[in-house]
Design an enzyme around this catalytic site. Structure first.
Site, PDB file in Angstrom:
ATOM      1  N   SER A  12     -12.714  52.643   6.181  1.00 47.96           N
ATOM      2  CA  SER A  12     -13.888  52.676   5.326  1.00 47.96           C
ATOM      3  C   SER A  12     -13.550  53.360   4.003  1.00 47.96           C
ATOM      4  CB  SER A  12     -15.002  53.449   6.046  1.00 47.96           C
ATOM      5  OG  SER A  12     -16.154  53.527   5.235  1.00 47.96           O
ATOM      6  N   LYS A  16     -10.977  48.050  -0.034  1.00 47.64           N
ATOM      7  CA  LYS A  16     -10.820  46.633   0.320  1.00 47.64           C
ATOM      8  C   LYS A  16     -11.767  45.732  -0.471  1.00 47.64           C
ATOM      9  CE  LYS A  16     -11.772  47.202   4.642  1.00 47.64           C
ATOM     10  NZ  LYS A  16     -12.196  48.599   4.508  1.00 47.64           N
ATOM     11  N   ASP A  37     -18.664  44.264   6.866  1.00 46.45           N
ATOM     12  CA  ASP A  37     -19.982  44.791   6.500  1.00 46.45           C
ATOM     13  C   ASP A  37     -21.043  43.691   6.538  1.00 46.45           C
ATOM     14  OD1 ASP A  37     -18.966  47.339   6.192  1.00 46.45           O
ATOM     15  OD2 ASP A  37     -18.815  47.213   4.013  1.00 46.45           O
TER      16      ASP A  37
END
Length: 194
Positions: A12, A16, A37
């Site tokens: 997290s 990315k 997500d």
């Protein structure tokens, strides 16, 4: 064979999503961005915080249950089906299970040319990004920074600690110009377990 799927794995707040947006801007052909997500957001609300779904502990730990795993496997097979139908796809994922998570993707993407990319970021930097974002459970970035790479084999790794997303995306895009590893191979990278 031309790469049809780029799989980015990192903890997290490792950067990315920024790399994905830059890749979409840089690459001449259209690439779909499909991230974990978005998958989690698509789940029914009752699966968030439930034993059978996905739960986020106060310390940032993430646990997933059997219903989540079943839907996640279906999602991976769906992504593969889109790639087999001709779409180019960038997957933004967090391999909570390290090598086992990669294996799930390998099975779903079998026969497709895939570029496996590890996205690393020092824990302190990822934690600072997490705080600045304000939409993550504190501690998630630090707890995932290393564990998501355990036993995972990559074709390429980038580190966003001191490198901007655009530079990382250019590194990934340049790798697309080389022939990908044959489908079904484990990539040319080395295992990242500690």
């Amino acid at each position: 064979m031309t790469v049809r799927v780029i799989v980015l794995n990192g903890g997290s707040s490792s950067g990315k999503s920024g790399i994905v947006r830059c890749l979409q801007a840089l690459l001449p052909d259209p690439w779909l961005a499909l991230g974990v997500d978005s998958f989690v957001d698509a789940l029914p609300a009752r699966m968030r915080g439930a034993d059978a779904g996905i739960a986020f502990a106060a310390d940032g730990a993430v646990t997933v249950g059997p219903q989540f795993r079943a839907l996640d496997a279906a999602w991976a097979r769906g992504v593969a089906a889109m790639a087999r139908a001709g779409a180019r796809i960038v997957v933004d994922d967090v391999f909570l299970g390290g090598a086992a998570s990669q294996q799930r993707w390998r099975e779903a993407l079998e026969g497709l040319p895939v570029l496996w990319v590890g996205v690393r970021c020092e824990e302190a930097v990822a934690a600072a990004r997490e705080t600045a974002r304000g939409d993550r459970t504190p501690g998630m970035a630090a707890s995932q920074a290393r564990t998501v790479h355990d036993g995972v084999v990559y074709d390429l790794e980038v580190d966003t600690t001191h490198t901007e997303a655009l530079a990382c995306a250019r590194t990934v895009a340049a790798r697309l110009d080389r022939p990908p590893p044959p489908p079904g191979t484990r990539g040319s990278g080395r295992p990242q377990g500690r």
